[in-house]
Scaffold this motif. Structure first.
Motif, PDB file in Angstrom:
ATOM      1  N   ASN A   1      -0.671   7.926  -2.291  1.00  0.00           N
ATOM      2  CA  ASN A   1      -0.826   8.804  -1.122  1.00  0.00           C
ATOM      3  C   ASN A   1      -1.541  10.107  -1.459  1.00  0.00           C
ATOM      4  O   ASN A   1      -2.274  10.654  -0.631  1.00  0.00           O
ATOM      5  N   ASP A   2      -1.341  10.636  -2.680  1.00  0.00           N
ATOM      6  CA  ASP A   2      -1.918  11.931  -3.008  1.00  0.00           C
ATOM      7  C   ASP A   2      -3.432  11.879  -3.188  1.00  0.00           C
ATOM      8  O   ASP A   2      -4.100  12.925  -3.118  1.00  0.00           O
ATOM      9  N   ASN A   3      -4.026  10.711  -3.441  1.00  0.00           N
ATOM     10  CA  ASN A   3      -5.487  10.609  -3.539  1.00  0.00           C
ATOM     11  C   ASN A   3      -6.068   9.634  -2.505  1.00  0.00           C
ATOM     12  O   ASN A   3      -7.135   9.057  -2.704  1.00  0.00           O
ATOM     13  N   LEU A   4      -5.305   9.466  -1.412  1.00  0.00           N
ATOM     14  CA  LEU A   4      -5.757   8.547  -0.360  1.00  0.00           C
ATOM     15  C   LEU A   4      -7.059   9.020   0.282  1.00  0.00           C
ATOM     16  O   LEU A   4      -7.952   8.210   0.571  1.00  0.00           O
ATOM     17  N   ASP A   5      -7.184  10.346   0.512  1.00  0.00           N
ATOM     18  CA  ASP A   5      -8.415  10.858   1.130  1.00  0.00           C
ATOM     19  C   ASP A   5      -9.634  10.565   0.257  1.00  0.00           C
ATOM     20  O   ASP A   5     -10.716  10.250   0.771  1.00  0.00           O
ATOM     21  N   GLU A   6      -9.472  10.665  -1.056  1.00  0.00           N
ATOM     22  CA  GLU A   6     -10.585  10.368  -1.958  1.00  0.00           C
ATOM     23  C   GLU A   6     -10.960   8.886  -1.874  1.00  0.00           C
ATOM     24  O   GLU A   6     -12.149   8.533  -1.885  1.00  0.00           O
ATOM     25  N   PHE A   7      -9.940   8.022  -1.764  1.00  0.00           N
ATOM     26  CA  PHE A   7     -10.216   6.587  -1.637  1.00  0.00           C
ATOM     27  C   PHE A   7     -10.984   6.286  -0.350  1.00  0.00           C
ATOM     28  O   PHE A   7     -11.954   5.510  -0.354  1.00  0.00           O
ATOM     29  N   ILE A   8     -10.555   6.916   0.760  1.00  0.00           N
ATOM     30  CA  ILE A   8     -11.232   6.691   2.050  1.00  0.00           C
ATOM     31  C   ILE A   8     -12.670   7.196   1.988  1.00  0.00           C
ATOM     32  O   ILE A   8     -13.603   6.567   2.525  1.00  0.00           O
ATOM     33  N   GLN A   9     -12.882   8.321   1.320  1.00  0.00           N
ATOM     34  CA  GLN A   9     -14.225   8.880   1.223  1.00  0.00           C
ATOM     35  C   GLN A   9     -15.159   7.944   0.439  1.00  0.00           C
ATOM     36  O   GLN A   9     -16.319   7.780   0.794  1.00  0.00           O
ATOM     37  N   ASN A  10     -14.622   7.347  -0.619  1.00  0.00           N
ATOM     38  CA  ASN A  10     -15.443   6.448  -1.431  1.00  0.00           C
ATOM     39  C   ASN A  10     -15.551   5.042  -0.827  1.00  0.00           C
ATOM     40  O   ASN A  10     -16.470   4.293  -1.180  1.00  0.00           O
ATOM     41  N   ASN A  11     -14.618   4.708   0.056  1.00  0.00           N
ATOM     42  CA  ASN A  11     -14.618   3.383   0.694  1.00  0.00           C
ATOM     43  C   ASN A  11     -14.434   3.560   2.201  1.00  0.00           C
ATOM     44  O   ASN A  11     -13.335   3.322   2.737  1.00  0.00           O
ATOM     45  N   PRO A  12     -15.477   3.983   2.908  1.00  0.00           N
ATOM     46  CA  PRO A  12     -15.345   4.307   4.337  1.00  0.00           C
ATOM     47  C   PRO A  12     -14.971   3.122   5.209  1.00  0.00           C
ATOM     48  O   PRO A  12     -14.527   3.321   6.346  1.00  0.00           O
ATOM     49  N   ASN A  13     -15.138   1.911   4.725  1.00  0.00           N
ATOM     50  CA  ASN A  13     -14.750   0.750   5.534  1.00  0.00           C
ATOM     51  C   ASN A  13     -13.254   0.739   5.833  1.00  0.00           C
ATOM     52  O   ASN A  13     -12.813   0.133   6.812  1.00  0.00           O
ATOM     53  N   PHE A  14     -12.449   1.432   4.992  1.00  0.00           N
ATOM     54  CA  PHE A  14     -10.997   1.437   5.159  1.00  0.00           C
ATOM     55  C   PHE A  14     -10.521   2.613   6.003  1.00  0.00           C
ATOM     56  O   PHE A  14      -9.308   2.809   6.135  1.00  0.00           O
ATOM     57  N   SER A  15     -11.440   3.376   6.574  1.00  0.00           N
ATOM     58  CA  SER A  15     -11.031   4.577   7.323  1.00  0.00           C
ATOM     59  C   SER A  15     -10.195   4.226   8.549  1.00  0.00           C
ATOM     60  O   SER A  15      -9.364   5.024   8.992  1.00  0.00           O
ATOM     61  N   HIS A  16     -10.403   3.021   9.123  1.00  0.00           N
ATOM     62  CA  HIS A  16      -9.635   2.618  10.309  1.00  0.00           C
ATOM     63  C   HIS A  16      -8.174   2.356   9.969  1.00  0.00           C
ATOM     64  O   HIS A  16      -7.336   2.284  10.874  1.00  0.00           O
ATOM     65  N   LEU A  17      -7.850   2.201   8.707  1.00  0.00           N
ATOM     66  CA  LEU A  17      -6.483   1.847   8.295  1.00  0.00           C
ATOM     67  C   LEU A  17      -5.784   2.983   7.557  1.00  0.00           C
ATOM     68  O   LEU A  17      -4.813   2.730   6.826  1.00  0.00           O
ATOM     69  N   LYS A  18      -6.234   4.202   7.759  1.00  0.00           N
ATOM     70  CA  LYS A  18      -5.654   5.304   6.979  1.00  0.00           C
ATOM     71  C   LYS A  18      -4.148   5.423   7.218  1.00  0.00           C
ATOM     72  O   LYS A  18      -3.363   5.569   6.266  1.00  0.00           O
ATOM     73  N   SER A  19      -3.729   5.330   8.467  1.00  0.00           N
ATOM     74  CA  SER A  19      -2.291   5.463   8.752  1.00  0.00           C
ATOM     75  C   SER A  19      -1.512   4.268   8.214  1.00  0.00           C
ATOM     76  O   SER A  19      -0.397   4.412   7.687  1.00  0.00           O
ATOM     77  N   GLU A  20      -2.089   3.046   8.325  1.00  0.00           N
ATOM     78  CA  GLU A  20      -1.408   1.850   7.812  1.00  0.00           C
ATOM     79  C   GLU A  20      -1.303   1.892   6.287  1.00  0.00           C
ATOM     80  O   GLU A  20      -0.295   1.433   5.721  1.00  0.00           O
ATOM     81  N   ILE A  21      -2.324   2.465   5.629  1.00  0.00           N
ATOM     82  CA  ILE A  21      -2.266   2.570   4.169  1.00  0.00           C
ATOM     83  C   ILE A  21      -1.132   3.517   3.765  1.00  0.00           C
ATOM     84  O   ILE A  21      -0.392   3.267   2.796  1.00  0.00           O
ATOM     85  N   SER A  22      -0.969   4.626   4.500  1.00  0.00           N
ATOM     86  CA  SER A  22       0.146   5.552   4.233  1.00  0.00           C
ATOM     87  C   SER A  22       1.481   4.850   4.422  1.00  0.00           C
ATOM     88  O   SER A  22       2.436   5.062   3.643  1.00  0.00           O
ATOM     89  N   GLN A  23       1.569   3.993   5.465  1.00  0.00           N
ATOM     90  CA  GLN A  23       2.797   3.226   5.672  1.00  0.00           C
ATOM     91  C   GLN A  23       3.076   2.291   4.487  1.00  0.00           C
ATOM     92  O   GLN A  23       4.229   2.109   4.081  1.00  0.00           O
ATOM     93  N   PHE A  24       2.002   1.680   3.951  1.00  0.00           N
ATOM     94  CA  PHE A  24       2.178   0.785   2.811  1.00  0.00           C
ATOM     95  C   PHE A  24       2.744   1.530   1.609  1.00  0.00           C
ATOM     96  O   PHE A  24       3.676   1.055   0.945  1.00  0.00           O
ATOM     97  N   PHE A  25       2.211   2.720   1.322  1.00  0.00           N
ATOM     98  CA  PHE A  25       2.739   3.473   0.183  1.00  0.00           C
ATOM     99  C   PHE A  25       4.177   3.908   0.417  1.00  0.00           C
ATOM    100  O   PHE A  25       4.980   3.991  -0.527  1.00  0.00           O
ATOM    101  N   GLY A  26       4.533   4.171   1.686  1.00  0.00           N
ATOM    102  CA  GLY A  26       5.933   4.485   2.001  1.00  0.00           C
ATOM    103  C   GLY A  26       6.827   3.291   1.741  1.00  0.00           C
ATOM    104  O   GLY A  26       7.930   3.428   1.199  1.00  0.00           O
TER     105      GLY A  26
END
Length: 330
Positions: free
Chosen positions: A259-284
């Motif tokens: 979660n702490d470097n999720l923004d960096e991952f989204i920036q480098n992989n913009p295809n996953f930007s639609h799932l930002k909230s779901e990715i946070s749920q996964f880490f939870g």
């Protein structure tokens, strides 16, 4: 000089007389034995609709076995007017081309005939080109002369114009092929439809495909999705599924993702930007399963099912597709 001229004139008269005699005798000569001559004809595709001035071409290939040979003076004569059932039909031989290739056991003759129409009628009428009779001689027995008949070609001659009322069904020639409806436009639209279908099927393969034989279908999340589908829906299976998804994120980002470097991952992989909230749920969910059993997650009452759906969405992002949103509890 006068004596030489007389001899030349006498020779010419005798030659013409012999040719005429040969032409007359050819009708009464016996037919050549079967198997001595083989024939192949290339006839015009068009069999009807000829009018005055049209030229009709026909190609005949004859193969004559030894010891028989063709008497070339019996070839059709240019200017000879064709007859049909004994009547002049107004079609003349305009041109003839003859060539031959001699072999040890046979000779092949190539004969090209060009006929021209010089007749017209107020109604369509049937005529025939031929038959043509050729004379053969047995080289081992000079006295044996035989004939070979080139089959006739049936055609129909049409008038330049029609007088009065004509019933089409009564004026149709039996040589006329069935009338065809042009389907060029339909063929064009059929090709367009097939192309659209192929593109649609390819798109469905990319969306729902489970195998890795198409481009961009063998990614990390595609492999994880196939793995998770086979896992049991229990605590052990859930832990293995979470571990597989973590591995997919790390392989995609080429680093450890949390979660702490999720923004960096989204920036480098913009295809996953639609799932930002779901990715946070996964880490939870991952933190609750591995580190904080008493912590709350927001993925609903069936984490294994939610995780399977989430992995499928990540697979779509991996393929460049826009995933559907995943609601907690689904």
């Amino acid at each position: 000089m006068t004596k030489y001229f007389r001899v030349l004139l006498l020779t010419a008269i005798l030659s013409v007389s012999s040719m005429q005699a040969l032409a007359i005798d050819s009708q009464t000569l016996p037919d050549v034995d079967e198997g001595v001559v083989s024939i192949n004809t290339i006839d015009p595709y068009k069999r009807v609709g000829y009018t005055v001035g049209d030229v009709i071409e026909r190609e005949v290939t004859l193969t004559i076995k030894a010891p028989y040979k063709l008497i070339e003076t019996s070839l059709p004569i240019v200017g000879y007017e064709k007859r049909y059932r004994g009547k002049v039909i107004g079609i003349e031989l305009k041109n003839i081309e003859h060539s031959k290739v001699e072999q040890k056991d046979y000779t092949t003759h190539q004969i090209k005939l060009a006929y021209q129409v010089f007749t017209n009628s107020v109604v369509a009428k049937n005529v025939a080109l031929g038959p043509e009779y050729l004379n053969l001689i047995n080289t081992k027995n000079k006295k044996q002369l035989v004939k070979y008949r080139i089959p006739s070609l049936d055609i129909a001659v049409s008038p330049l114009s029609i007088f009065g009322q004509v019933k089409v069904e009564n004026n149709m020639s039996q040589f006329l092929e069935p009338l065809l409806i042009k389907d060029d436009q339909e063929r064009k639209w059929l090709k367009v439809a097939i192309s659209a279908l192929a593109v649609s099927l390819l798109g469905l393969l990319y969306i729902f495909g489970k195998h890795a034989w198409l481009p961009r279908m063998g990614g990390s999340f595609a492999k994880a999705y196939r793995t998770i589908k086979k896992l049991p829906n229990n605590e052990t299976g859930l832990k293995q599924a979470i571990s597989a998804v973590h591995l997919s994120f790390n392989q995609t980002a080429k680093m450890s993702v949390f979660n702490d470097n999720l923004d960096e991952f989204i920036q480098n992989n913009p295809n996953f930007s639609h799932l930002k909230s779901e990715i946070s749920q996964f880490f939870g969910l991952s933190r609750q399963v591995y580190f904080e059993p008493n912590a709350q997650h927001s993925v609903g009452n069936n984490p294994s099912q939610w995780l399977l759906q989430f992995t499928k969405q990540c697979r779509d992002c991996e393929r460049g597709l826009i995933p559907t949103t995943n609601k907690a509890g689904v």
